[in-house]
Design an enzyme around this catalytic site. Structure first.
Site, PDB file in Angstrom:
ATOM      1  N   ASP A  79       9.138   2.583  -0.031  1.00  0.00           N
ATOM      2  CA  ASP A  79       8.111   3.266   0.744  1.00  0.00           C
ATOM      3  C   ASP A  79       8.347   2.935   2.216  1.00  0.00           C
ATOM      4  O   ASP A  79       7.999   1.854   2.692  1.00  0.00           O
ATOM      5  CB  ASP A  79       6.727   2.814   0.276  1.00  0.00           C
ATOM      6  CG  ASP A  79       5.607   3.501   1.037  1.00  0.00           C
ATOM      7  OD1 ASP A  79       5.878   4.071   2.124  1.00  0.00           O
ATOM      8  OD2 ASP A  79       4.461   3.460   0.555  1.00  0.00           O
ATOM      9  N   TYR A 134       0.852  -1.192   0.000  1.00  0.00           N
ATOM     10  CA  TYR A 134       0.000   0.000   0.000  1.00  0.00           C
ATOM     11  C   TYR A 134       0.884   1.237   0.000  1.00  0.00           C
ATOM     12  O   TYR A 134       1.783   1.364   0.834  1.00  0.00           O
ATOM     13  CB  TYR A 134      -0.894  -0.012   1.241  1.00  0.00           C
ATOM     14  CG  TYR A 134      -1.771   1.207   1.383  1.00  0.00           C
ATOM     15  CD1 TYR A 134      -2.811   1.458   0.488  1.00  0.00           C
ATOM     16  CD2 TYR A 134      -1.573   2.114   2.421  1.00  0.00           C
ATOM     17  CE1 TYR A 134      -3.618   2.579   0.617  1.00  0.00           C
ATOM     18  CE2 TYR A 134      -2.384   3.243   2.558  1.00  0.00           C
ATOM     19  CZ  TYR A 134      -3.402   3.467   1.651  1.00  0.00           C
ATOM     20  OH  TYR A 134      -4.204   4.574   1.782  1.00  0.00           O
ATOM     21  N   LYS A 178       4.281   9.069   8.677  1.00  0.00           N
ATOM     22  CA  LYS A 178       3.969   8.505  10.004  1.00  0.00           C
ATOM     23  C   LYS A 178       4.916   8.936  11.126  1.00  0.00           C
ATOM     24  O   LYS A 178       4.750  10.015  11.681  1.00  0.00           O
ATOM     25  CB  LYS A 178       3.890   6.984   9.903  1.00  0.00           C
ATOM     26  CG  LYS A 178       2.727   6.538   8.976  1.00  0.00           C
ATOM     27  CD  LYS A 178       2.224   5.174   9.303  1.00  0.00           C
ATOM     28  CE  LYS A 178       1.313   4.589   8.239  1.00  0.00           C
ATOM     29  NZ  LYS A 178      -0.098   4.613   8.535  1.00  0.00           N
TER      30      LYS A 178
HETATM   31  N1  PMP Z   1       2.669   4.042   2.398  1.00  0.00           N
HETATM   32  C1  PMP Z   1       2.534   3.153   3.380  1.00  0.00           C
HETATM   33  C2  PMP Z   1       3.494   1.995   3.458  1.00  0.00           C
HETATM   34  C3  PMP Z   1       1.529   3.292   4.335  1.00  0.00           C
HETATM   35  O1  PMP Z   1       1.387   2.378   5.306  1.00  0.00           O
HETATM   36  C4  PMP Z   1       0.660   4.407   4.239  1.00  0.00           C
HETATM   37  C5  PMP Z   1      -0.448   4.641   5.262  1.00  0.00           C
HETATM   38  N2  PMP Z   1      -0.904   3.545   5.922  1.00  0.00           N
HETATM   39  C6  PMP Z   1       0.833   5.316   3.194  1.00  0.00           C
HETATM   40  C7  PMP Z   1       1.857   5.112   2.295  1.00  0.00           C
HETATM   41  C8  PMP Z   1      -0.046   6.516   3.059  1.00  0.00           C
HETATM   42  O2  PMP Z   1       0.228   7.443   4.053  1.00  0.00           O
HETATM   43  P1  PMP Z   1      -0.860   8.501   4.521  1.00  0.00           P
HETATM   44  O3  PMP Z   1      -1.967   7.732   5.170  1.00  0.00           O
HETATM   45  O4  PMP Z   1      -0.105   9.406   5.455  1.00  0.00           O
HETATM   46  O5  PMP Z   1      -1.303   9.228   3.293  1.00  0.00           O
END
Ligand code: PMP
Length: 438
Positions: free
Chosen positions: A253, A151, A281
């Site tokens: 990511d 994700y 995060k």
């Molecule tokens: N990349 C990863 C690996 C994530 O876990 C998340 C959020 N769970 C995101 C991108 C997206 O981040 P945000 O919710 O701050 O937009």
């Protein structure tokens, strides 16, 4: 720990009333789709402190959700409260430059492998989106190779093949680019090609077929969203080598793994440096800020204004103050903090395994995943197809009644505010929850 001694109590009356009211004014009742899955219904929280969280009904929980990852220092840590109130008295946002944003990027340059340059944004979604844009602008190519079950936020460009759906995902050796939602642009789907995690032959085949069109390979270097599935030995190295040889950009990511697996994230932990790394995060300890880091060469086109990077709140002083305070705290204490976080992760995983043999528990550092009905070894999200998601959701609901707050789908996060006491409370709660027959 309060009043949840018996399964069957209904100690969530105020939350239920608020949820009822919310459904009359908020589309869907909750403000991010994943929150709708909470059982018995979404809860409403009043305050958090350290590893604890209190809901509006006065129930106290040991919190392993931690805002879905950001709260690396726990709830309302003094170091962040100080930094935020100091900055709040000086101004919330300037729409202009200020010292703290430079400080954030300088800290990233010193702790993140390969971070010669930084782009600051507000959410992980935005940062992943700009990383992909940078890759396309740099290479002049359009395809993004991503992995099933990973994700990278919910932008059109990347909200594809984020889960395994037996009806739509196609065969394992040719996974389909299944849209993650209704309403995606068709072009977005056409521009994504998919491999299952840890399937190097598939990645090689895609490069053989479409190499000259592949702008970037993007991955969670440790697949957390798919259930904490590590890269097999050599897999990240092979992605590094292939992308370099074929002129594609490698994007890690690190929105979850950043500042969590190690101060330098998964790049440090696994010893592989991507071209671009995406952070959010934990970066600002619970305030919204994100970053893309990378080498001068890869980020130079941004300096030249080719791929655009914009945003009213980019690098805003409040978020930057939080990031500086969080990152400094982590950097100064790194030698104690990370071994301790890893040891707590192991203690939680071992404890859960012995308390509840029906659970499958995977853990890497301070990230733990629990599931029911899965095989002991999984290489990708398809291997998790036998999981009994409903039974696990019942387990998580039972945990709630025993004072433990964790995510319905099985992710548990630890923070520097957690200690052995909180971990042991969680293990005892799991034992009790299983004994009640969840
Ligand atoms: N990349 C990863 C690996 C994530 O876990 C998340 C959020 N769970 C995101 C991108 C997206 O981040 P945000 O919710 O701050 O937009």
């Amino acid at each position: 720990m309060g009043r949840r001694s018996k399964a069957g109590d209904v100690p969530f009356a105020r939350s239920a009333a608020l949820y009822e009211r919310a459904r009359g004014v908020i589309a869907g009742g909750v403000t991010s789709a994943v929150r709708a899955g909470a059982r018995p219904h979404p809860l409403y929280f009043e305050r958090g402190r350290g590893p604890y969280l209190w809901d509006v009904d006065g129930n106290r929980y040991v919190d392993f959700v931690l805002g879905y990852g950001p709260l690396i220092l726990g709830h309302a840590p003094p170091v962040l409260r100080r930094a935020l109130s100091r900055q709040a008295g000086r101004g919330l946002t300037f729409g202009s430059q200020h010292r703290l944003e430079v400080e954030v990027a300088a800290i990233l340059a010193s702790v993140v492998p390969g971070a010669e340059r930084t782009i600051l944004s507000t959410t992980g979604t935005e940062a992943a989106m700009v990383a992909v844009r940078v890759a396309r602008a740099l290479t002049g190519r359009r395809l993004i190779l991503k992995f099933e079950g990973h994700y990278h936020g919910w932008s059109d460009a990347l909200f594809v093949a984020t889960a395994f759906d037996p009806a739509r995902s196609g065969p394992a050796d040719r996974p389909a680019a299944v849209p993650g939602t209704e309403g995606l642009a068709r072009g977005a789907i056409d521009d994504v090609i998919v491999a299952t995690w840890n399937d190097l032959p598939r990645v090689r085949a895609l490069f053989a077929e479409r190499g000259p069109e592949i702008a970037a390979v993007i991955a969670e270097p440790l697949l957390v969203n798919g259930g904490v599935i590590p890269p097999e030995p050599g897999f990240l190295e092979a992605l590094r080598q292939l992308t370099r040889a074929r002129g594609a950009v490698l994007i890690f990511d690190e929105v979850i793994t950043g500042f969590r697996l190690a101060l330098g994230g998964a790049q440090q932990y696994y010893g592989v440096t991507a071209d671009l790394a995406v952070f959010a995060k934990a970066m600002a300890g619970g305030v919204s800020m994100s970053a893309v880091t990378g080498s001068r060469e890869v980020l130079d086109p941004v300096a030249a204004g080719r791929p655009a990077h914009l945003g009213t709140f980019n690098g805003n002083p409040l978020a930057a103050a939080a990031a500086v305070a969080t990152l400094r705290h982590l950097a100064e204490g790194a030698e104690q903090i990370y071994p301790r976080l890893h040891a707590l992760g192991e203690r939680l995983a071992d404890g859960l395994r012995s308390a509840a043999p029906a659970l499958t528990v995977r853990q890497v550092g301070p990230i733990v995943n629990t599931a029911i009905g899965e095989p002991a070894i999984v290489r990708n999200v398809r291997d998790r197809a036998s999981a009994d998601v409903a039974a696990h959701a019942r387990f998580v609901e039972a945990l709630l009644r025993h004072g433990v707050h964790t995510t319905p789908r099985g992710l548990w996060y630890l923070s520097t505010a957690h200690g052995e006491e909180e971990v042991d409370l969680a293990v005892a709660a799991a034992r009790a929850a299983i004994a009640e027959g969840t």
